[in-house]
Design an enzyme around this catalytic site. Structure first.
Site, PDB file in Angstrom:
ATOM      1  N   HIS A 100       0.861  -1.187   0.000  1.00  0.00           N
ATOM      2  CA  HIS A 100       0.000   0.000   0.000  1.00  0.00           C
ATOM      3  C   HIS A 100       0.898   1.238   0.000  1.00  0.00           C
ATOM      4  O   HIS A 100       2.065   1.179   0.393  1.00  0.00           O
ATOM      5  CB  HIS A 100      -0.885   0.008   1.243  1.00  0.00           C
ATOM      6  CG  HIS A 100      -1.973  -1.019   1.204  1.00  0.00           C
ATOM      7  ND1 HIS A 100      -3.112  -0.910   1.960  1.00  0.00           N
ATOM      8  CD2 HIS A 100      -2.102  -2.179   0.515  1.00  0.00           C
ATOM      9  CE1 HIS A 100      -3.896  -1.942   1.740  1.00  0.00           C
ATOM     10  NE2 HIS A 100      -3.300  -2.737   0.872  1.00  0.00           N
ATOM     11  N   GLU A 154       1.010   3.900   1.914  1.00  0.00           N
ATOM     12  CA  GLU A 154       1.546   4.309   3.209  1.00  0.00           C
ATOM     13  C   GLU A 154       2.664   3.379   3.668  1.00  0.00           C
ATOM     14  O   GLU A 154       3.716   3.842   4.124  1.00  0.00           O
ATOM     15  CB  GLU A 154       0.434   4.327   4.275  1.00  0.00           C
ATOM     16  CG  GLU A 154      -0.670   5.321   3.993  1.00  0.00           C
ATOM     17  CD  GLU A 154      -1.834   4.746   3.195  1.00  0.00           C
ATOM     18  OE1 GLU A 154      -2.939   5.293   3.316  1.00  0.00           O
ATOM     19  OE2 GLU A 154      -1.642   3.761   2.445  1.00  0.00           O
ATOM     20  N   CYS A 177      -6.089   2.358   5.702  1.00  0.00           N
ATOM     21  CA  CYS A 177      -6.752   1.091   6.030  1.00  0.00           C
ATOM     22  C   CYS A 177      -6.182   0.580   7.354  1.00  0.00           C
ATOM     23  O   CYS A 177      -5.197   1.125   7.874  1.00  0.00           O
ATOM     24  CB  CYS A 177      -6.511   0.082   4.911  1.00  0.00           C
ATOM     25  SG  CYS A 177      -4.840  -0.624   4.903  1.00  0.00           S
ATOM     26  N   CYS A 186      -2.344  -0.171   7.173  1.00  0.00           N
ATOM     27  CA  CYS A 186      -1.536   1.044   7.090  1.00  0.00           C
ATOM     28  C   CYS A 186      -1.578   1.825   8.397  1.00  0.00           C
ATOM     29  O   CYS A 186      -0.555   2.360   8.833  1.00  0.00           O
ATOM     30  CB  CYS A 186      -2.008   1.907   5.928  1.00  0.00           C
ATOM     31  SG  CYS A 186      -1.690   1.125   4.327  1.00  0.00           S
TER      32      CYS A 186
END
Length: 159
Positions: A57, A59, A87, A90
């Site tokens: 992801h 992040e 999310c 993250c």
């Protein structure tokens, strides 16, 4: 530069990364920028589909790059600008890295509206382990405790 304008500039970088990522077919519509002392330390977009890594992801990828750049796992003093509310994975990575503030643009509801719905994960975390959809089985705890005992005495340990 006024602080609010500085924040907007960094957020625009994260948003631009998210747009560019989709336009170039690299990954999902997410971008993140890690900043320390008013300077960009690292930035990344979502690379899940291109790297075939479900943890890639924006992040998490930006945090990994920032840690490499600063040669530390402790990002105290840093902030993260992300094109979407993080999310659960993250968010966990942000907490573990000790980033001090999260700035985000799109909400998790916005993400859910285009098929990125983390509600299931949040609901699962609230349930006792034995009631979760993914079976969780503990085993060999006594053997595994050896590593924990060694860690307690390890010179690598940092509290």
């Amino acid at each position: 530069m006024e602080k609010r304008e500085e924040h907007k500039g960094f957020m625009r970088m994260a948003v631009k990364l998210s747009v560019q990522n989709v336009s170039e077919c690299v990954g999902g519509p997410f971008g993140a920028v890690v900043v320390k002392d008013g300077k960009v330390v690292a930035k990344s977009a979502n690379m899940v589909t291109s790297t075939k890594d479900p943890t890639a992801h924006a992040e998490v990828s930006a945090i990994r790059l920032a840690c490499r750049e600063l040669n530390t796992f402790d990002l105290s003093g840093c902030v993260i600008y992300t094109s979407c509310e993080p999310c659960p994975m993250c968010l966990g990575a942000i907490y573990w890295s000790r980033i001090e503030t999260i700035y985000y643009a799109n909400t998790k509801a916005d993400a859910a509206n285009i098929g990125f719905d983390d509600k299931f994960i949040y609901e699962e975390l609230e349930k006792p382990m034995e009631q979760r959809a993914l079976p969780v089985v503990q085993m060999l705890r006594d053997e595994a405790m050896e590593a924990f005992k060694l860690w307690e005495k390890s010179p690598m340990r940092i509290d």
